[in-house]
Design a protein around this motif. Structure first.
Motif, PDB file in Angstrom:
ATOM      1  N   TYR B 272       0.841  -1.204   0.000  1.00  0.00           N
ATOM      2  CA  TYR B 272       0.000   0.000   0.000  1.00  0.00           C
ATOM      3  C   TYR B 272       0.876   1.254   0.000  1.00  0.00           C
ATOM      4  O   TYR B 272       0.639   2.200  -0.751  1.00  0.00           O
ATOM      5  N   GLU B 274       4.224   1.326  -0.741  1.00  0.00           N
ATOM      6  CA  GLU B 274       5.154   1.334  -1.877  1.00  0.00           C
ATOM      7  C   GLU B 274       4.483   1.861  -3.143  1.00  0.00           C
ATOM      8  O   GLU B 274       5.090   2.581  -3.931  1.00  0.00           O
ATOM      9  N   LEU B 275       3.233   1.487  -3.356  1.00  0.00           N
ATOM     10  CA  LEU B 275       2.539   1.930  -4.551  1.00  0.00           C
ATOM     11  C   LEU B 275       1.932   3.316  -4.374  1.00  0.00           C
ATOM     12  O   LEU B 275       1.339   3.858  -5.305  1.00  0.00           O
ATOM     13  N   GLY B 276       2.079   3.870  -3.200  1.00  0.00           N
ATOM     14  CA  GLY B 276       1.532   5.206  -2.955  1.00  0.00           C
ATOM     15  C   GLY B 276       0.011   5.244  -3.042  1.00  0.00           C
ATOM     16  O   GLY B 276      -0.575   6.234  -3.500  1.00  0.00           O
ATOM     17  N   ARG B 277      -0.613   4.185  -2.628  1.00  0.00           N
ATOM     18  CA  ARG B 277      -2.080   4.122  -2.697  1.00  0.00           C
ATOM     19  C   ARG B 277      -2.714   5.063  -1.674  1.00  0.00           C
ATOM     20  O   ARG B 277      -2.128   5.349  -0.625  1.00  0.00           O
TER      21      ARG B 277
END
Lengths: 313, 288, 105
Positions: B272, B274-277
């Motif tokens: 969450y 890492e993907l910048g969600r």
């Protein structure tokens, strides 16, 4: 039964544990189903960290359910293999732990990031499902019955994988880039899933002649590419330049085999691929760590693994 | 009988705080326990037992999802409740956050038993909750929990029968018992009184703790296990008096957690972050 | 002694339960079953199993498939676009049917 009779009769679901089959058939079938079963287990092993790393509760549930299904498929397949009377499930799992059991090339590669999950869950599972669908007509009835259940469940896996891919490829620029990079890394491995072209495949002739194997590597690879190249493009993935893939006039594909790393493929096939040893050994450690539990409930374990082998002919 | 608390918008600050605290206790326990259970996937003693424990993990996670969903009525989203929440705000008991030692199958089995008995009592105390959405969801959860408890007991009885199994169970019991007691620890005294006074749950922590002891102590003793501290308890009454010495340093409910929790939190929020969600994906429709 | 009988119509099919017979032992159970359950309907093979060896767990004992929403287990829960491979479509159809049947009770 004589081998010639087996070859004559070799139709879909033709042979069952009630038949007295030659050892050659039973060994070939065991090798094939054991490979399939091992692959389910190692696929599950590869994906299980992503249950934890899934970025939402629903995704976490789906990842857990998928890994659970794969173990369930392993259970079905080891039974189908055991019923040939050559090897017990325990022996097969021990061989897998000791690095003697063979399994699919793709499950030898370590997987680091969430963006890689659709490479397995969509493309590799899609490829596997293509092959499994044909195996519902295999000549070993318990294998075909296992395939009925596996194919029933597997649609969820492919759809789930595709849904993750769709989400990533409609997500942020960064997500799209990371996914494209993962795709480029995995694409050649996915093509190699189907093995070398038929003229280089060692086990194909016999397995096909006794009805165990229903379609050749080339036919399966073609069917896969035909279906999944358009899908990949639809989600905005660019197909890497290599391996070169030519679409022929008859709608089939020809892969430039020289563009693929076959040294690596055959190193993997011997379980000698260094980066993948962590997975084999990690699972071995896990299996050994719970040996005491199996010993405690040994009565049960013997009953399950103690299927009397058929008399050798 | 306390009046029903129908509309979340009509709740005053005290009611809201009580409801939120109760739901976090419920949801966080289930979520974190499920997270730990999934560690056994592809690691259980046999393929069949792997499938069964995976099932329980998904059930617990599904229950967490139902309770977090009730919290969403108070204006939260999943990311506020899980993926972007301060790890020190999680209210689960320390029992559910402890890591497993590889191969120590006695731990998840015993942990499941200790937890599932408490869960059973807690759900019974929620059947008549004055917050209708809570009462409505109890039944569905109970029918899944029944299997969990039977599963844990089947295993306990078989493991306790072998030398190594018995020894490992005793070790696990010595280690886990203090943490199991944190199930009945308060988030804070006032809000815990409010939960009962408002009829959100109709048993106090002490009542449930006593009931829990009167279940688990005789059962574990019937398996020849020594329950820590049981010498200090009155055999007939199971007076529930937990002293500070019986508890671990971290209590979970009050926001103090073991180091293992921080690591676990980092792992499950990794993608969450890492993907910048900024939001979470829903696959299923919102629960009814 | 009661023996449960499972009949397979054709080679490759599943053995499904079709009835039972009274018989003193396995040998005679097979002989009786062959006549009682194999004489009219097409039969390729019969299995006989002592009734008392059969364990049962039913819907009153356990909630099969759970009681909370598990839609994530079904292909039908996912949003994808474009034409699916035929084997994926078949699987999804089978799942949709099973899901409907589960909902029927």
């Amino acid at each position: 039964m004589e081998l010639d009779t087996v070859k004559e009769r070799a139709g879909p679901r033709e042979f069952s544990p009630a038949d007295d089959l030659p050892e050659e058939y039973r060994k070939a079938a065991t090798r094939m189903i054991e490979f399939h079963a091992n692959s389910e287990i190692m696929g599950a092993y590869l994906e299980r960290p992503f249950i934890r790393q899934a970025p939402s509760i629903d995704r976490k549930l789906a990842c857990s359910a998928k890994v659970q299904d794969e173990i369930g498929h392993g259970q079905l397949l080891y039974r189908a293999a055991e019923s040939l009377g050559i090897k017990s499930r325990e022996e097969m799992l021990d061989d897998l732990a000791n690095g003697d059991g063979k399994f699919l090339n793709c499950f030898h590669y370590p997987m680091e990031d969430w963006v890689e999950t659709p490479m397995i869950a969509f493309f590799v599972d899609g490829a596997a499902m293509r092959r499994q669908a044909t195996l519902r007509r295999t000549s070993w009835e318990p294998y075909a019955h296992a395939m009925d259940k596996v194919c029933f469940e597997e649609g969820f896996h492919v759809k789930h994988g595709e849904d993750i891919l769709r989400e990533l490829m409609t997500g942020s620029r960064k997500e799209q880039q990371m996914t494209q990079e993962a795709f480029e890394e995995w694409w050649p491995r996915i093509i190699q899933f189907f093995g070398p072209t038929d003229d280089k495949s060692t086990h194909h002739d016999f397995a096909a002649s006794v009805g165990l194997k229903q379609q050749s590597n080339d036919a399966l690879r073609n069917a896969f590419l035909d279906q999944y190249i358009p899908k990949a493009r639809k989600y905005g993935l660019e197909i890497p330049d290599e391996p070169r893939i030519r679409e022929l006039d008859d709608g089939t594909y020809e892969v430039e085999e020289g563009d693929l790393d076959w040294d690596e493929f055959f190193t993997i096939a011997k379980n000698d691929y260094e980066p993948g040893l962590g997975q084999i050994n990690g699972r071995k450690a896990a299996q050994e760590a719970v040996q005491w539990v199996r010993d405690t409930i040994e009565g049960d374990a013997t009953a399950a693994g103690g299927h009397a082998p058929q008399a050798a002919d | 009988m306390t009046a029903s608390l129908e509309n979340p918008d009509d709740l005053d600050a005290r009611e809201r705080d009580a409801l939120e605290t109760l739901l976090k206790r419920l949801a966080d326990d289930e979520f974190v326990l499920a997270e730990r259970y999934t560690e056994w996937q592809v690691r259980a003693p046999s393929l069949e037992s792997d499938l069964a424990l995976s099932n329980n993990a998904q059930d617990e996670l599904g229950h967490a999802r139902l309770w977090y969903d009730v919290l969403e009525d108070l204006g939260y989203e999943e990311q506020d409740l899980v993926y972007e929440r301060d790890p020190a705000d999680f209210r689960h008991a320390t029992l559910v956050e402890l890591p497993f030692e590889e191969g120590d199958w006695a731990d998840p089995i015993l942990r499941s038993y200790l937890y599932d008995v408490a869960e059973k009592l807690r759900l019974e105390a929620l059947e008549e909750s004055t917050y209708p959405k809570i009462a409505d969801r109890v039944g569905k959860i109970q029918s899944e929990e029944e299997y969990h408890l039977e599963h844990a007991q089947s295993w306990l009885e078989r493991l306790a029968d072998g030398d190594e199994g018995h020894e490992r169970l005793q070790d696990a019991l010595d280690r886990l018992f203090p943490h199991a007691l944190t199930i009945f620890e308060p988030v804070n005294r006032d809000v815990e009184s409010d939960i009962v006074d408002l009829g959100l749950r109709d048993a106090t922590l002490e009542e449930m703790g006593e009931e829990w002891l009167s279940n688990v102590v005789p059962y574990l003793e019937s398996l020849d296990l020594d329950v820590p501290e049981s010498g200090q308890m009155d055999d007939d009454e199971f007076e529930f008096e937990v002293t500070q010495e019986m508890l671990p340093e971290e209590r979970g409910r009050d926001g103090s957690h073991t180091d293992a929790w921080v690591d676990l939190y980092d792992e499950f929020t990794h993608t969450y972050r890492e993907l910048g969600r900024s939001e979470t994906t829903k696959i299923m429709e919102k629960p009814e | 002694m009661i023996w449960e009988v499972f009949r397979q119509e054709k080679a490759g099919n599943y053995h499904t339960h079709c009835g039972n017979v009274h018989a003193p032992d396995r040998e005679m159970a097979k002989q009786f079953a062959a006549i009682q359950h194999g004489r009219r309907k097409p039969t390729n093979s019969l299995w006989v199993v002592p009734s008392e060896e059969i364990g049962e767990i039913d819907a009153e004992d356990v909630a099969f498939g759970g009681t909370t929403d598990k839609a994530y287990r079904w292909a039908t829960a996912y949003n994808t676009t474009g034409e699916d491979a035929v084997e994926v479509v078949e699987s999804e159809d089978e799942q949709a049917t099973a899901e409907r049947q589960r909902g029927d009770d």
